[in-house]
Motif scaffolding. Structure first.
Motif, short mmCIF file in Angstrom:
data_model
loop_
_atom_site.label_atom_id
_atom_site.label_comp_id
_atom_site.label_asym_id
_atom_site.label_seq_id
_atom_site.Cartn_x
_atom_site.Cartn_y
_atom_site.Cartn_z
N PRO A 115 2.85 19.25 -3.64
CA PRO A 115 3.98 18.95 -2.74
C PRO A 115 3.61 17.81 -1.80
N LEU A 116 4.22 16.66 -1.99
CA LEU A 116 3.82 15.47 -1.24
C LEU A 116 5.02 14.77 -0.63
N HIS A 117 4.76 13.97 0.40
CA HIS A 117 5.64 12.89 0.81
C HIS A 117 4.77 11.65 0.97
N TRP A 118 5.37 10.47 1.11
CA TRP A 118 4.62 9.23 0.98
C TRP A 118 4.93 8.24 2.10
N ILE A 119 3.93 7.42 2.40
CA ILE A 119 4.12 6.25 3.25
C ILE A 119 3.88 5.01 2.38
N ILE A 120 4.77 4.04 2.51
CA ILE A 120 4.66 2.75 1.81
C ILE A 120 4.65 1.67 2.87
N ALA A 121 3.69 0.73 2.79
CA ALA A 121 3.56 -0.25 3.87
C ALA A 121 3.06 -1.59 3.36
N PHE B 47 4.03 8.24 -9.11
CA PHE B 47 4.85 7.50 -8.15
C PHE B 47 4.09 6.31 -7.56
N ILE B 48 2.83 6.53 -7.16
CA ILE B 48 2.05 5.44 -6.56
C ILE B 48 1.84 4.30 -7.56
N PRO B 49 1.32 4.56 -8.76
CA PRO B 49 1.16 3.42 -9.70
C PRO B 49 2.48 2.78 -10.12
N TRP B 50 3.57 3.56 -10.15
CA TRP B 50 4.86 2.95 -10.52
C TRP B 50 5.32 1.97 -9.45
N ILE B 51 5.22 2.35 -8.18
CA ILE B 51 5.62 1.45 -7.10
C ILE B 51 4.65 0.28 -6.98
N LEU B 52 3.37 0.57 -6.89
CA LEU B 52 2.38 -0.50 -6.66
C LEU B 52 2.21 -1.41 -7.87
N GLY B 53 2.52 -0.89 -9.04
CA GLY B 53 2.40 -1.73 -10.23
C GLY B 53 3.48 -2.78 -10.33
N SER B 54 4.64 -2.53 -9.71
CA SER B 54 5.78 -3.43 -9.91
C SER B 54 6.32 -4.08 -8.65
N SER C 119 0.84 -1.20 0.00
CA SER C 119 0.00 0.00 0.00
C SER C 119 0.87 1.25 0.00
N MET C 120 0.24 2.36 -0.42
CA MET C 120 0.99 3.61 -0.51
C MET C 120 0.01 4.77 -0.49
N ALA C 121 0.42 5.88 0.13
CA ALA C 121 -0.39 7.09 0.16
C ALA C 121 0.52 8.30 0.09
N GLY C 122 0.03 9.35 -0.58
CA GLY C 122 0.73 10.62 -0.64
C GLY C 122 0.03 11.63 0.24
N LEU C 123 0.81 12.37 1.05
CA LEU C 123 0.25 13.36 1.97
C LEU C 123 0.90 14.72 1.73
N ASN C 124 0.13 15.75 2.02
CA ASN C 124 0.58 17.11 1.75
C ASN C 124 1.87 17.43 2.51
N ALA D 152 5.81 -5.98 -4.80
CA ALA D 152 4.89 -6.79 -3.99
C ALA D 152 5.10 -6.61 -2.51
N SER D 153 6.17 -5.90 -2.11
CA SER D 153 6.49 -5.78 -0.69
C SER D 153 7.28 -4.50 -0.46
N VAL D 154 7.39 -4.11 0.81
CA VAL D 154 8.23 -2.98 1.17
C VAL D 154 9.68 -3.25 0.78
N GLU D 155 10.14 -4.48 0.95
CA GLU D 155 11.51 -4.82 0.59
C GLU D 155 11.78 -4.55 -0.88
N GLU D 156 10.84 -4.95 -1.76
CA GLU D 156 11.01 -4.69 -3.19
C GLU D 156 10.94 -3.20 -3.48
N ALA D 157 10.04 -2.48 -2.81
CA ALA D 157 9.94 -1.04 -3.01
C ALA D 157 11.23 -0.34 -2.59
N GLU D 158 11.82 -0.80 -1.50
CA GLU D 158 13.06 -0.22 -1.00
C GLU D 158 14.17 -0.35 -2.03
N ARG D 159 14.23 -1.49 -2.67
CA ARG D 159 15.25 -1.68 -3.71
C ARG D 159 14.98 -0.76 -4.91
N ALA D 160 13.73 -0.64 -5.29
CA ALA D 160 13.38 0.21 -6.43
C ALA D 160 13.72 1.67 -6.14
#
Length: 321
Positions: A133-139, A97-104, A70-75, A106-114
């Motif tokens: 202007p955003l920052h994001w949480i990935i979980a 950014f959200i569709p690029w991460i979530l599209g490819s 999961s992922m969300a962008g916040l102000n 499957a986990s925080v570990e994979e997102a961290e590498r990307a």
């Protein structure tokens, strides 16, 4: 917020003074994502979340994919700093950014590498939808990250709380929790002076000093305290109820936050909670306290067409007589 009982849940409050006509949006596996600086993605993980669909493109506020990420962008005003295109890095526009991460991933570990190669490039979606202007949480159910593109570069923080609000930067938000280490769900004991006698005159006095204002820094502290002390059963009903109660502890009511330039009030437009194991996206809106839900697995996830559901916004009242 990221929250785990028997299943894993991810959701957020969206606090704004106006709506962008957001919808619960399911993006199936074959919807073509045409990235501005990267090859198009013709096949990817399916995802569900809240988005404004502009020119056929889902501008996601928050989403979860079928793998449970999961992922969300916040102000993040005045702190977000997007960079020029860098030919040596993977350039991603913030709106994709959200569709690029979530599209490819499957986990925080994979997102961290990307994220090791990512440059969040200063590329807006359009004139009608300029840069946010955003920052994001990935979980996922195991871990959470906070991602911030600031003047110094791209910062990726481990987020042990599974909570994110807005300003200031995440490192400052985290450090500020040190000021509240004395808070407790238990009644306080006298450490003021042994020679004096005090009366615990009310329940809840262990949390005296928990900030109650609506600033993002205070809401961060309150959300972390509420979540980390949360006691919840394992059922879907108990988990959803607790999740929305935690979000409710930092919700905004019309009249309390005046946006002076527009003479409008910031409110919690919607609160959401996705069961990431089942792919069910639950939400409620400012004028509808009843939960509504969309199950991504009831859609054709091998399709190439977006599926959108307008929000149920009017109050739903169950008369019992």
């Amino acid at each position: 917020m990221s929250f785990t009982t028997h299943d894993h849940y991810f959701g957020r409050n969206l606090d704004l003074e106006f709506s962008y006509h957001e919808t619960v949006t399911v993006t199936p596996r074959r919807f073509p994502f045409d990235f501005r600086m990267q090859p198009s993605s013709k096949e990817h993980y399916a995802m569900i979340g809240m988005a404004t669909v502009a020119d056929g493109y889902p501008l996601y506020y928050d989403a979860s994919n079928e793998a449970g990420l999961s992922m969300a962008g916040l102000n993040f005003p005045d702190n977000a700093d997007y960079k020029p295109v860098d030919p040596e890095r993977t350039n991603i526009a913030p709106f994709e950014f959200i569709p690029w991460i979530l599209g490819s991933c499957a986990s925080v570990e994979e997102a961290e590498r990307a994220l090791e190669s990512v440059n969040l490039a200063d590329i807006p979606f359009s004139e009608e939808y300029p840069q946010s202007p955003l920052h994001w949480i990935i979980a996922d159910r195991e871990r959470s990250l906070t991602v911030e593109s600031v003047r110094e570069g791209l910062k990726v923080y481990q987020n042990p709380y599974g909570v994110l609000t807005n300003n200031p930067t995440f490192d400052i938000q985290s450090f500020s929790l040190n000021d509240y280490m004395h808070l407790s769900p238990r009644q306080p004991r006298n450490s003021f002076a042994e020679s004096l006698s005090f009366d615990a005159y009310s329940r809840g006095m262990g949390a005296i000093g928990l900030p109650g204002d609506l600033s993002s820094k205070s809401r961060f502290v309150r959300a972390v305290f509420t979540k980390m002390n949360s006691v919840c059963g394992e059922s879907e009903s108990e988990s959803l109820s607790q999740f929305f109660q935690i979000l409710g502890s930092v919700a905004q009511q019309r009249g309390c936050v005046l946006v002076e330039d527009d003479d409008k009030y910031e409110i919690t437009i919607y609160s959401s909670c996705c069961n990431t194991d089942r792919g069910i996206y639950y939400y409620r809106t400012y004028e509808n306290s009843q939960l509504s839900a969309v199950d991504m697995h009831r859609e054709d996830l091998d399709s190439d067409a977006l599926v959108t559901y307008p929000l149920v916004t009017g109050q739903q009242i169950n008369f019992q007589n």
